[in-house]
Design an enzyme around this catalytic site. Structure first.
Site: not given
Length: 264
Positions: A113, A110, A133, A65
């Protein structure tokens, strides 16, 4: 001058569509890009001519992200955003046909993910896969803790989440995080080849039913999963495509000579 969209959906005549991330330099996805990916995944799912989907970022899959955007958000901002953050990967996971990720370069946060939301992952050497993260003071928020643990087991998932370390392609293959390793630069070609094989193997409704049987059945007790399989099987058996294909197969295999026992 109009800015290029952060992702595009390209459809091919072979039934394979491609969802391509294109937010250089490393395809870090801000909120608008995440929402666009979700919309494109839903669009691919709704197209009858799409029998498989490849998710790719070219030579840099996705570094995660957009941290600069998130750094400016408050806790209240993220409380409002969090459902859409998970919806971004949920939309990819919900595509009914086979979804193959082509992983090159960074596959982090992300980005991993997103890859975990795909059905199959083809990984090129030189890629790095991880959920870093912890170093930012948060957990993965787009499904990473849940999908990773289901794929590689809880112990390794916790290790990766606690340490923030990344794996190379061969390490990821060894633990079941990816399904195939190819040479650097060949990820997209190999992923498309695999997706095309799925698209050619059988009717779209069978591909979708098989995915439902596995994905939904995994969350059910065995008896309920078997009941789901039985229902999907009988629905397909009653369809015209089954009758046509089985009829053609039987005609090719019909033994030569007169029917019934030979006279004496």
């Amino acid at each position: 001058m109009t800015e290029s969209p952060a992702a595009v959906l390209v459809t091919g005549e072979d039934g394979v569509a491609e969802l391509r991330l294109q937010r250089p330099p490393v395809n870090a996805l801000d909120a608008a890009a995440q929402d666009l990916v979700a919309a494109l995944a839903r669009r691919a799912d709704g197209r009858e001519d799409v029998r498989a989907l490849v998710v790719t970022g070219g030579d840099r899959f996705c570094a995660g992200a957009d941290v600069r955007e998130m750094a400016a958000m408050t806790g209240d901002d993220m409380a409002l955003r969090a459902p859409s953050l998970q919806a971004f990967t949920d939309a990819v996971a919900a595509v009914g046909v086979p979804v193959v990720a082509a992983l090159e370069g960074p596959v982090l946060g992300g980005g991993l993910e997103l890859a975990l939301a795909c059905d199959v992952r083809v990984c090129a050497r030189g890629a790095r896969l991880g959920l870093p993260e912890v170093g930012l003071g948060v957990l993965p928020g787009a499904g990473g803790t849940q999908r990773l643990a289901r794929l590689v087991g809880p112990s390794l998932a916790k290790d990766l989440l606690w340490s923030g370390r990344s794996l190379d392609a061969d390490e990821a293959l060894a633990v079941g995080l990816v399904d195939e390793v190819v040479e650097a630069g060949e990820g997209e070609t190999a992923a498309r080849r695999r997706a095309a094989g799925y698209a050619e193997a059988g009717p779209r409704e069978v591909l979708r039913a098989a995915k439902r049987a596995v994905d939904e059945g995994a969350a059910l007790p065995l008896a309920a999963g078997l009941a789901l399989e039985r229902r999907l099987f009988t629905e397909l058996f009653a369809g015209p495509e089954r009758a046509r294909r089985m009829g053609a197969f039987a005609a090719r295999r019909r033994p030569a000579g007169p029917a019934g026992p030979a006279g004496g």
